[in-house]
Structures are given as C-alpha cells and as structure tokens.
Scaffold this motif. Sequence first.
Motif, mmCIF file in Angstrom:
data_model
loop_
_atom_site.group_PDB
_atom_site.id
_atom_site.type_symbol
_atom_site.label_atom_id
_atom_site.label_comp_id
_atom_site.label_asym_id
_atom_site.label_seq_id
_atom_site.Cartn_x
_atom_site.Cartn_y
_atom_site.Cartn_z
ATOM 1 N N UNK A 95 1.357 -0.993 0.041
ATOM 2 C CA UNK A 95 -0.129 -0.411 -0.002
ATOM 3 C C UNK A 95 0.832 1.545 -0.070
ATOM 4 N N UNK A 96 1.904 1.637 0.897
ATOM 5 C CA UNK A 96 2.827 3.134 0.874
ATOM 6 C C UNK A 96 3.636 2.923 -0.548
ATOM 7 N N UNK A 97 4.214 1.623 -0.950
ATOM 8 C CA UNK A 97 5.082 2.013 -1.997
ATOM 9 C C UNK A 97 3.748 2.134 -3.189
ATOM 10 N N UNK A 98 2.706 1.490 -3.015
ATOM 11 C CA UNK A 98 1.426 2.253 -4.562
ATOM 12 C C UNK A 98 1.284 3.722 -4.561
ATOM 13 N N UNK A 132 -5.668 -7.568 12.544
ATOM 14 C CA UNK A 132 -6.449 -6.211 12.577
ATOM 15 C C UNK A 132 -8.113 -6.818 11.559
ATOM 16 N N UNK A 133 -7.533 -7.006 9.955
ATOM 17 C CA UNK A 133 -8.530 -6.624 9.235
ATOM 18 C C UNK A 133 -9.007 -7.653 9.681
ATOM 19 N N UNK A 134 -8.924 -8.866 9.614
ATOM 20 C CA UNK A 134 -10.114 -10.244 9.729
ATOM 21 C C UNK A 134 -10.897 -9.869 10.589
ATOM 22 N N UNK A 135 -10.746 -8.965 12.020
ATOM 23 C CA UNK A 135 -11.485 -9.056 12.892
ATOM 24 C C UNK A 135 -12.518 -8.314 12.336
ATOM 25 N N UNK A 136 -12.043 -6.011 11.700
ATOM 26 C CA UNK A 136 -12.629 -6.083 10.881
ATOM 27 C C UNK A 136 -14.309 -6.481 10.468
ATOM 28 N N UNK A 137 -13.650 -7.286 9.339
ATOM 29 C CA UNK A 137 -14.589 -7.696 8.086
ATOM 30 C C UNK A 137 -15.065 -9.230 9.177
ATOM 31 N N UNK A 138 -15.194 -9.597 9.632
ATOM 32 C CA UNK A 138 -15.855 -10.917 10.244
ATOM 33 C C UNK A 138 -17.080 -10.041 11.086
ATOM 34 N N UNK A 139 -16.239 -8.866 11.818
ATOM 35 C CA UNK A 139 -17.580 -8.108 12.533
ATOM 36 C C UNK A 139 -18.474 -7.358 11.935
ATOM 37 N N UNK A 140 -18.430 -6.776 10.708
ATOM 38 C CA UNK A 140 -18.919 -6.393 9.809
ATOM 39 C C UNK A 140 -18.435 -4.874 8.900
ATOM 40 N N UNK A 148 -11.212 0.309 6.505
ATOM 41 C CA UNK A 148 -10.760 1.797 6.967
ATOM 42 C C UNK A 148 -9.043 1.831 6.701
ATOM 43 N N UNK A 149 -9.197 1.972 5.836
ATOM 44 C CA UNK A 149 -7.336 2.822 4.881
ATOM 45 C C UNK A 149 -6.786 2.375 6.091
ATOM 46 N N UNK A 150 -6.786 1.202 6.164
ATOM 47 C CA UNK A 150 -5.210 0.797 6.870
ATOM 48 C C UNK A 150 -4.515 -0.294 6.638
ATOM 49 N N UNK A 151 -5.025 -1.191 4.975
ATOM 50 C CA UNK A 151 -4.855 -2.335 4.952
ATOM 51 C C UNK A 151 -5.155 -2.001 2.835
#
Length: 523
Positions: free
Chosen positions: A56-59, A142-150, A312-315
């Motif tokens: 993400x940062x390199x892109x 962190x991303x897996x938890x976020x997507x699993x919870x909605x 959340x634009x984090x990953x």
Amino acid sequence: MAAKTAGVDQEMDSGEKRLNELGYKQELRREMTLFKTLAISFSTMTLFTGITPLYGSSLLYAGPATLVWGWVVVSFFTWFVGIAMAEICSSFPTTGSLYFWAAHLAGPRWGPFASWCCAWLETIGLIAGIGTQAYAGSQTLQSIILLCTGTNKDGGYFAPKWLFLCMYIGLTLIWAVLNTFALEVIAFIDIISIWWQVVGGLVIVIMLPLVAMTTQSASYVFTHFEMSPESTGISSKPYAVILSFLVSQYSLYGYDAAAHLTEETKGADKNGPISILCSIGIISVFGWAYILALTFSIQDFSYLYDTSNETAGAFVPAQILYDAFHGRYHNSTGAIVLLFVIWGSFFFGGLSITTSAARVVYALSRDKGIPFSSVWRQIHPKHKVPSNAVWLCAAICIVLGLPILKVNVVFTAITSICTIGWVGGYAVPIFARMVMPEKNFKPGPFYLGKASRPICLTAFLWICYTCSVFLLPTFYPISWDTFNYAPVALGVGLGLIMLWWLLDARKWFKGPVRNIDNETGKV
C-alpha cells in the motif's frame, strides 16, 4: 591401505569432504535433497510476508508502474548478490554460512573482525525480522476481525493501538513458547508452511483477478505514474520512485537459508548454490505475479486509502480483496479466507525466523560474542534447545514494537532495521571475497572465474544502496509520529558493538573454531 582410503574418499559426500578440508567434522545428518533444501529456502523468503505489508505505501508513493517495474529492477540486482553468494557457498558449504564465510575469506588478520561484524548484523536483522512478522501478522488479524464483525462502514470492530500492541506481543510470545517447548511441532509446521506458501500463493494469484468484477488495463498497470504528495508529503519524483522500490528490496532476501542447511544437504557444494539461485528465480516470478494480481484487481485507487472505506484505509491488500469478493458475491467471506491464508504466512514466517534468530544468538554467545554469554548459551535440560536465547530474542522484539502506541511508521522502522541487518550481513563476505587474492580462494564446483570481482562489486554496491535508502524518512513533514527511528536505533546499537570491539572484544574474539583441529589434531 591406500586403496581403502581411496574407497572411503569415493564414498564420502563431496560437501562433507570439503567441510573436512575446512577443519570441521560432519556432525549433522546429511540427508536433505535439493528439493527439500529449495523448499525450505523458498518458505523462508515467503511470498506474502514481504510484499503484503508494504504494498500500500509503495503504491501510494508513485503509482502502479513504478511498483511493478521496481520489482523487476530489484530482482535484476538481487541476482548479482545471489550469484556472488552462490560461489562462496560452493567453496564453503558450512552451516554457519555468513559468519564462517566472513572469517575464512577475510584471512587470519581481518577474519575475527569480519565475522564479528557479520554475526552481529545477522543477529540484528533476524531479531528485527521477528518484529516485522509480528507487526504484519497483527495488521492482517486487525483486518480479519474488522471484516468478520461487519466492516468499518457497518459497525465492525477496528482494533485500537493498545490491542494491536497486545496482538504483536502475543504472536511473539507464542513463537517463543513453541520454540522452547515444541520443536517437534515446529518441524511438522515447516512442512505445512512450504505447501501453504505454494498452494496459497497460486490460489490468490489466479483467483483474485478472475473474481474481480473489473480489472485495470495493462497500460494503467505498466505505465501509469501517480504521486500523492498530499498524503506522503513527498513532491520529488526521484525520491518517490526510490521509496516505491522499498517493498521489493525488503522482500527479495532470505535466500541465505539454503546456505544454513548445507551441512545437512547431499552434495552441498553443488546443491547449495543451486538452491540459492533457484530460490531467487522462483520468488522473483511468484512475487511479480502477486504484485500484478493485486494491481490489476484495483477497483478505485483513491478509495483504497479512504479512512471511511470498509477496511478503514489501514491495509490496502485487504481492501483490494474485499472489493473483489464483495463486488461479485456481495459478501466478504472470500476476502476473509484469503486474508487468513496471508496471516498464516506471517505466522509460519515469524516462527521460522524466531528459530533462526535464536540459533544465531546461541552460536555467537558460544563464542562469547554477546554480553552475559554464559546465560544465553545455556541449553534447556529437557528440550535441548537454546531457550534463553529464544526468550532474549522475543524480549528485544517486544521492545522494538513498543513505539506502536505513539509512532505511525513503526513497521517502516522495524523493516529498515531488519533489512539493513540481514542484507548488511551479506555484504561482509562478498566484500572479503572481492578484495582477497585470487590465489587464496579455493573454488568449489560453482566458480565465476574472472567474472567474480565485477559481480561481487555490483552486489556490494547494491547492498550499500539498499541499506542507505532504508534509513531515509518515508513521510514528510517529519514529526514524532512519522519519525523513522531506524537510524537512531541502528546507530546506537552498532556504535556500542563497535566500541566493545575496540575496547575489549578484539583482544579475545577469534571467530569460528575448527573442531577437527581441536579433537584430532588434523585438518
């Protein structure tokens, strides 16, 4: 008697014979085939663990074209490093690899200092390497938890910094526990890891572009240049291009794993170099395919970094996976499954690097090259592993991660320390090979001849460049939360190590010790 001796020599493995000539007896079981050595080396380099967290940062720095072609450029120069190391490996098929190579190539006068520098750089690189896997694994979780919870838009749970740090510490402790009490389990996990990388990599590379509802054009992927000075604070095109190459420079190392296995590999003086070069070739192709799969599957470039998007634009890779699967199937299940595949890669990578780091710390402490060496070289009485060295590595790794609570570029700093230490360790034996008199070098089956010096020079300069760019600030303006603390951490650490050498260690540190001389009086 002469005929009997000749018969023994014929039966002796070529790698074992060369090992004896160097002054070391065969102690490890020499059973590994070329395929298994190559598989473990490929697993150590890992397809996902380098590219995914920095994609993400390199892109963002300079757009897709620079990222895509940057991989090709870095792969090209990586071949010079790999070829130089392959020649040395063919001549010195020892498990100590870099540490031993540096000592032998630098000669009796400079050998102790060369092996001291090499051992410490490798130690720093490997311990920081545990941190890179723990951070990236936590980011993926962190991303897996976020997507699993909605998702971020539907009230999903986005782990705050304190919980992120807890995940980071938790992974580090799990790896330390497994390395202390479950070495048999680790051997089984290593086999799973190899197939996890290969099968998981193929699934993602093939499936992602097929699932995505729309794909970017070839002209966008291969020619589009786009800077984001409002996000990065960087308006200089050359500087942006240099930073966009970091993902490739961070990903394309680790092939020295094949050299660490040479005392356990059949025909290591031939198969060791082949494993190094094949590892680079495979990861170069697989890595480029993975980058292309992600880049072709981008749906909306600017939306990837929007803090109000589903991840959340984090990953960025998580958002690309989500867009692809949600766009076609209207749910995020497929993205979660593939993120779990990526997370598994970080878990296996961290476990493997913890094993390697502990062994290097143990070997260095055995030669009294670490403060309180008598503590760190102790072996667990029941499990027969360097348990104190394992927990020292875990403790330092946790300390490296503490700035997560305040600094936004922790991962950049840890990857910088890891890359400079690990790749910097390659530079020592390569430089020693380049400057040593050719008559003093006993070549193995893989010999470069007159091409050796120019190849070593190119490799050495490329390593120096790589180490230099990882010290650069990655975001502007520089503040406490964007500060790349790698130069400070490395400066203090390496400064103290060099001071110790000048004041004391040079008087007694001799580098690796020949065990045939010690036990039989023969070379």
